[in-house]
Write a protein that holds these residues in place. Structure first.
Motif, PDB file in Angstrom:
ATOM      1  N   LEU A 194      -6.588   7.271 -11.820  1.00 31.82           N
ATOM      2  CA  LEU A 194      -6.071   6.616 -10.604  1.00 31.82           C
ATOM      3  C   LEU A 194      -7.162   5.793  -9.930  1.00 31.82           C
ATOM      4  O   LEU A 194      -6.902   4.706  -9.409  1.00 31.82           O
ATOM      5  CB  LEU A 194      -5.521   7.659  -9.624  1.00 31.82           C
TER       6      LEU A 194
ATOM      7  N   LEU B 236       2.189   1.814  -3.436  1.00 33.08           N
ATOM      8  CA  LEU B 236       1.228   2.447  -4.357  1.00 33.08           C
ATOM      9  C   LEU B 236       1.149   3.955  -4.123  1.00 33.08           C
ATOM     10  O   LEU B 236       1.087   4.734  -5.074  1.00 33.08           O
ATOM     11  CB  LEU B 236      -0.172   1.837  -4.179  1.00 33.08           C
TER      12      LEU B 236
ATOM     13  N   CYS C  26       2.241   6.376  -7.113  1.00 29.20           N
ATOM     14  CA  CYS C  26       1.198   7.252  -7.696  1.00 29.20           C
ATOM     15  C   CYS C  26       1.582   8.707  -7.474  1.00 29.20           C
ATOM     16  O   CYS C  26       1.420   9.548  -8.369  1.00 29.20           O
ATOM     17  CB  CYS C  26      -0.181   6.949  -7.090  1.00 29.20           C
TER      18      CYS C  26
ATOM     19  N   ARG D  10       0.835  -1.217   0.000  1.00 28.99           N
ATOM     20  CA  ARG D  10       0.000   0.000   0.000  1.00 28.99           C
ATOM     21  C   ARG D  10       0.869   1.267   0.000  1.00 28.99           C
ATOM     22  O   ARG D  10       0.634   2.170  -0.817  1.00 28.99           O
ATOM     23  CB  ARG D  10      -0.998  -0.043   1.179  1.00 28.99           C
TER      24      ARG D  10
ATOM     25  N   CYS E 192      -3.919   4.868  -4.044  1.00 23.54           N
ATOM     26  CA  CYS E 192      -3.745   5.529  -5.348  1.00 23.54           C
ATOM     27  C   CYS E 192      -4.309   6.950  -5.292  1.00 23.54           C
ATOM     28  O   CYS E 192      -3.705   7.890  -5.811  1.00 23.54           O
ATOM     29  CB  CYS E 192      -4.429   4.713  -6.445  1.00 23.54           C
ATOM     30  N   GLN E 193      -5.463   7.086  -4.639  1.00 24.43           N
ATOM     31  CA  GLN E 193      -6.066   8.426  -4.529  1.00 24.43           C
ATOM     32  C   GLN E 193      -5.150   9.367  -3.757  1.00 24.43           C
ATOM     33  O   GLN E 193      -5.051  10.556  -4.081  1.00 24.43           O
ATOM     34  CB  GLN E 193      -7.419   8.331  -3.814  1.00 24.43           C
TER      35      GLN E 193
ATOM     36  N   LEU F  72      -4.018   3.311 -16.811  1.00 25.18           N
ATOM     37  CA  LEU F  72      -2.809   4.128 -16.643  1.00 25.18           C
ATOM     38  C   LEU F  72      -2.293   4.715 -17.949  1.00 25.18           C
ATOM     39  O   LEU F  72      -1.335   5.500 -17.930  1.00 25.18           O
ATOM     40  CB  LEU F  72      -1.698   3.278 -16.000  1.00 25.18           C
TER      41      LEU F  72
ATOM     42  N   LEU G 172       3.750   0.931 -12.049  1.00 17.43           N
ATOM     43  CA  LEU G 172       2.419   0.636 -11.487  1.00 17.43           C
ATOM     44  C   LEU G 172       1.755  -0.505 -12.253  1.00 17.43           C
ATOM     45  O   LEU G 172       1.003  -1.303 -11.669  1.00 17.43           O
ATOM     46  CB  LEU G 172       1.546   1.900 -11.507  1.00 17.43           C
TER      47      LEU G 172
ATOM     48  N   TYR H  61      -7.571   2.550 -11.900  1.00 14.92           N
ATOM     49  CA  TYR H  61      -6.430   1.665 -11.609  1.00 14.92           C
ATOM     50  C   TYR H  61      -6.566   1.082 -10.200  1.00 14.92           C
ATOM     51  O   TYR H  61      -6.467  -0.132  -9.994  1.00 14.92           O
ATOM     52  CB  TYR H  61      -5.120   2.449 -11.746  1.00 14.92           C
ATOM     53  N   GLY H  62      -6.841   1.959  -9.219  1.00 16.56           N
ATOM     54  CA  GLY H  62      -6.912   1.511  -7.821  1.00 16.56           C
ATOM     55  C   GLY H  62      -8.038   0.507  -7.592  1.00 16.56           C
ATOM     56  O   GLY H  62      -7.869  -0.458  -6.835  1.00 16.56           O
TER      57      GLY H  62
ATOM     58  N   ALA I 150       4.223   5.398 -15.839  1.00 17.86           N
ATOM     59  CA  ALA I 150       3.403   4.542 -14.972  1.00 17.86           C
ATOM     60  C   ALA I 150       3.766   3.054 -15.115  1.00 17.86           C
ATOM     61  O   ALA I 150       3.060   2.202 -14.556  1.00 17.86           O
ATOM     62  CB  ALA I 150       1.926   4.748 -15.282  1.00 17.86           C
TER      63      ALA I 150
END
Ligand code: GRG
Length: 311
Positions: free
Chosen positions: A223, A61, A65, A58, A206-207, A289, A299, A226-227, A296
């Motif tokens: 994002l 990420l 991001c 986490r 991601c946010q 992405l 990611l 993706y998240g 990216a």
């Protein structure tokens, strides 16, 4: 292991080490400004719960991001450390006898086994509240408006309409409040439950990168997509690990979902269907992405890592 995979793992590892060092500093035994004292047994249990283990996916990420927007790494690491505190609290409480009743986590005795149940409850409470302390600090972002946005987003993610709500749906599906009769959920219900219980924290990661970097609306949407895909994939991979994983590698007991009558995507789609869904989710993550281009790539590797993980 190919070259791409090894560079991904070394970046994951670097973030894990930096997160570990930061949490070690933030969770020092000495009280911080505004605190009266840090009781020795409580800080010991909080450190036991959050240091010396975990992939730190986490925080990874958050950092990666945020890097899309050239956010200073030390700020992203603070937000990542806050998120990791919430994640570790959820594991401590999830392992409690009243929840999943687990004896092993990350290959070590769970917190209530190592200490006692009351200490485990308080260590979880301490980590949850500490997350908001971290987010509210100037070190996380100099602009208080950004810090407030992070605090609100994490509160929504972790609470009633996110992880805690998802845990409630999970226990209800097991038949905990219904005389032990588990209820067969449909695909959409399982998706909602999993998006709340597990997906919400990964989506927040991601946010948070976008919030720290003042992302535009289209960038925030990318994002989010993706998240969500990664969050979804993470739980399906976890369900497959519970079914087929090696407890020595996973670091906890496996085979518990079927016994508990848990609602899982493997239960809804079957093993082959769940694997096909994983492949589709990785493609969705990659597509989301696209607006960020080659920046990216790491990611995209992250989404693949989630789908292929063995621990
Ligand atoms: C008790 C409020 C409350 C919530 C619990 C997160 C959760 C909700 C329960 C955990 C149950 C579980 C094992 C869910 C699967 C997804 C998950 C969180 C796996 C563990 O995360 P990893 O693999 O763990 O990132 P590490 O050890 O690497 O940090």
């Amino acid at each position: 292991m190919n070259a791409k995979n090894s560079s991904f793992l070394s970046r994951l590892d670097a973030t894990a080490k930096e997160t570990e060092d930061l949490l070690d500093r933030l969770l020092s035994p000495a009280p911080a400004g505004g605190e009266i004292s840090r009781p020795a047994r409580l800080i010991e249990a909080m450190r036991y719960s959050s240091l010396g283990g975990g992939k730190r996916f986490r925080p990874f990420l958050v950092v990666e991001c945020a890097a899309l927007f050239a956010v200073p790494r030390r700020q992203a690491l603070m937000a990542g450390a806050a998120l990791e505190c919430v994640h570790c609290y959820s594991l401590v409480h999830d392992d409690l006898p009243a929840m999943d009743n687990d004896a092993l986590r990350r290959g070590q005795p769970t917190v209530h086994k190592k200490f006692d149940e009351a200490t485990a409850i308080l260590a979880g409470d301490g980590l949850l509240t500490f997350a908001f302390d971290i987010l509210s600090r100037n070190e996380t972002h100099p602009d208080p408006a950004v810090r407030i946005r992070l605090v609100r987003a994490l509160a929504c993610t972790a609470g009633l309409g996110g992880m805690v709500g998802g845990q409630m749906l999970d226990l209800a599906a097991e038949g905990r409040f219904d005389g032990g009769t588990s209820r067969q959920l449909g695909e959409q219900e399982v998706r909602t439950l999993q998006a709340m219980k597990t997906g919400a924290l990964l989506l927040f990661a991601c946010q948070a990168g976008g919030i720290l970097g003042s992302a535009t609306e289209p960038q925030r949407d990318a994002l989010d997509r993706y998240g969500s895909a990664v969050g979804n994939a993470f739980q399906i991979a976890d369900d497959l690990l519970d079914l087929e994983g090696d407890p020595a590698l996973v670091g906890k007991s496996t085979g518990k979902d079927a016994v508990a009558g848990k609602a899982t995507m493997v239960g809804v789609l079957g093993t082959a269907g769940a694997r096909a869904r994983l492949t589709q989710l990785v493609a969705e993550a990659e597509e989301a992405l696209a607006p960020f281009g080659a920046e990216a790539a790491i990611l995209v590797e992250g989404a693949r890592f989630v789908a292929d993980r063995h621990a």
